[in-house]
Design an enzyme around this catalytic site. Structure first.
Site, short mmCIF file in Angstrom:
data_model
loop_
_atom_site.label_atom_id
_atom_site.label_comp_id
_atom_site.label_asym_id
_atom_site.label_seq_id
_atom_site.Cartn_x
_atom_site.Cartn_y
_atom_site.Cartn_z
N GLY A 100 5.05 -2.47 -4.99
CA GLY A 100 4.96 -2.06 -6.47
C GLY A 100 6.05 -0.83 -6.52
N GLY A 150 24.39 6.17 -1.45
CA GLY A 150 25.21 5.43 -0.38
C GLY A 150 24.25 4.98 0.69
N VAL A 172 1.38 -8.93 -2.97
CA VAL A 172 0.36 -8.33 -1.97
C VAL A 172 -0.87 -8.89 -1.74
CG1 VAL A 172 1.66 -6.00 -2.24
CG2 VAL A 172 -0.39 -6.52 -3.49
N SER A 175 -6.70 6.34 -7.28
CA SER A 175 -6.97 6.99 -8.57
C SER A 175 -7.93 7.97 -8.65
CB SER A 175 -6.78 5.65 -9.51
OG SER A 175 -7.17 6.25 -10.94
N TYR A 186 -11.24 -1.55 -11.83
CA TYR A 186 -10.20 -0.77 -11.23
C TYR A 186 -10.80 0.38 -10.66
CZ TYR A 186 -5.81 2.27 -11.78
OH TYR A 186 -4.97 2.90 -11.55
N ALA A 213 -13.81 0.62 -9.39
CA ALA A 213 -14.27 -0.01 -8.12
C ALA A 213 -13.35 -0.47 -7.14
CB ALA A 213 -15.04 -1.14 -8.27
N ALA A 214 -12.11 -0.88 -7.35
CA ALA A 214 -10.95 -1.02 -6.58
C ALA A 214 -10.38 0.06 -5.87
CB ALA A 214 -10.11 -1.88 -7.34
N LYS A 215 -10.32 1.16 -6.69
CA LYS A 215 -9.63 2.36 -6.21
C LYS A 215 -10.41 3.09 -5.49
CE LYS A 215 -5.38 1.92 -8.03
NZ LYS A 215 -4.48 1.68 -7.27
N GLU A 241 -7.72 11.25 4.66
CA GLU A 241 -8.00 12.04 3.37
C GLU A 241 -7.54 11.53 2.15
OE1 GLU A 241 -9.33 14.65 1.88
OE2 GLU A 241 -9.44 15.59 3.75
#
Ligand SMILES: NC(=O)c1ccc[n+]([C@@H]2O[C@H](COP(=O)([O-])OP(=O)(O)OC[C@H]3O[C@@H](n4cnc5c(N)ncnc54)[C@H](O)[C@@H]3O)[C@@H](O)[C@H]2O)c1
Length: 255
Positions: free
Chosen positions: A12, A56, A66, A144, A159, A161-163, A244
């Site tokens: 991402g 460089g 993903v 998040s 969102y 719940a996923a996080k 953590e």
């Protein structure tokens, strides 16, 4: 912090103003070889080209979805073929949707879970054999603040719940990997609050105003402020931190 000779993949990281792009820049500044991985190959290539021109370095762009195990495997194979190692994986790809539960369809729910949580699962699982090859690994996931305090309509419960799932998954993976490999591979999360990036383009003006009004420091965080914490968790210096989750929200939320 020194990343000389190390290789990091940041998923991402193909958007022009996102957290992922800033992670790739912060790592490159510390001497890391960085892989800019995104579903948006054009954006990824532009960001990798910018890195190579400015620093460089020998950054590489990779197209990856993903949510697709074959695509994730192909990414790791391509990176290993080029650099011969994978030291750091930043699971940063994510999408959100401003929708109330009452209006949320199952397809909405699954789409958000797939990119944020299933994507993190697939990348985190499939990278381990590559890290074991060189007896070293750092996995850092972008969760998040929504995982901890709900996101309201602008975050979307799917969102949140996923996080939250990402944090639980990371703790479980951290423990499994420690049992098997001791301190070889660490797994951690960051939980950014309101950060000024393109992902917020989805939000209505009213939702954006409401979320800004909640910021204790009177401002949104910057992508660089998130990247700095991720780089530290990805460094040798964070060697005794695993499982953590670090809040990055300028005192807007504790928990
Ligand atoms: N901006 C915020 O306020 C905020 C707060 C907390 C957490 N986050 C999280 O930070 C991460 C980065 O978000 P951002 O704000 O930089 O957003 P962004 O939209 O700039 O970046 C997200 C990137 O993920 C990519 N992506 C989407 N689906 C993908 C897939 N299936 N496979 C590969 N790549 C895919 C997009 O192409 C995009 O480049 C996300 O996980 C987001 O949930 C953002």
């Amino acid at each position: 912090m020194d990343f000389e000779g190390k290789v990091a993949i940041v998923t991402g990281s193909g958007s022009p103003h996102g957290i992922g792009r800033e992670i790739t820049r912060a790592l490159t500044e510390k001497g890391c070889n960085v892989v800019v991985a995104d579903m948006n190959l054009e954006g990824a290539q532009k960001n990798a080209d910018d890195l190579n021109t400015e620093f460089g370095c020998d950054s590489m762009a990779v197209s990856v979805n993903v949510t697709d195990a074959d695509s994730v495997t192909a990414m790791f194979e391509a990176v290993f073929a080029k650099y011969g190692r994978i030291d750091v994986l930043c699971n940063n790809a994510g999408i959100t949707q401003p929708v109330a539960i009452a209006d949320m369809t199952k397809d909405d729910f699954m789409r958000i879970m797939n990119v944020n949580l299933v994507g993190t699962f697939l990348c985190s699982k499939l990278v381990v054999p590559y890290m074991v090859k060189n007896s070293y690994g750092r996995i850092v996931n972008t969760s998040s603040v929504s995982a901890k305090c709900g996101g309201g309509v602008y975050g979307g419960a799917h969102y949140c719940a996923a996080k939250a799932g990402i944090i639980a998954f990371a703790r479980a993976q951290a423990m499994e990997l420690c049992k098997r490999y001791k301190d070889m591979i660490t797994v951690n999360c960051v939980c950014p609050g309101l950060i000024a990036t393109d992902i917020r383009a989805e939000l209505s003006d009213e939702a954006e105003k409401e979320s800004r009004a909640k910021q204790a420091m009177g401002r949104a965080g910057t992508a660089r402020e998130v990247a700095n914490t991720i780089v530290w968790l990805a460094s040798d210096e964070a060697s005794y931190i695993s499982g953590e989750d670090v809040n990055i929200n300028g005192a807007s939320y504790f928990g």
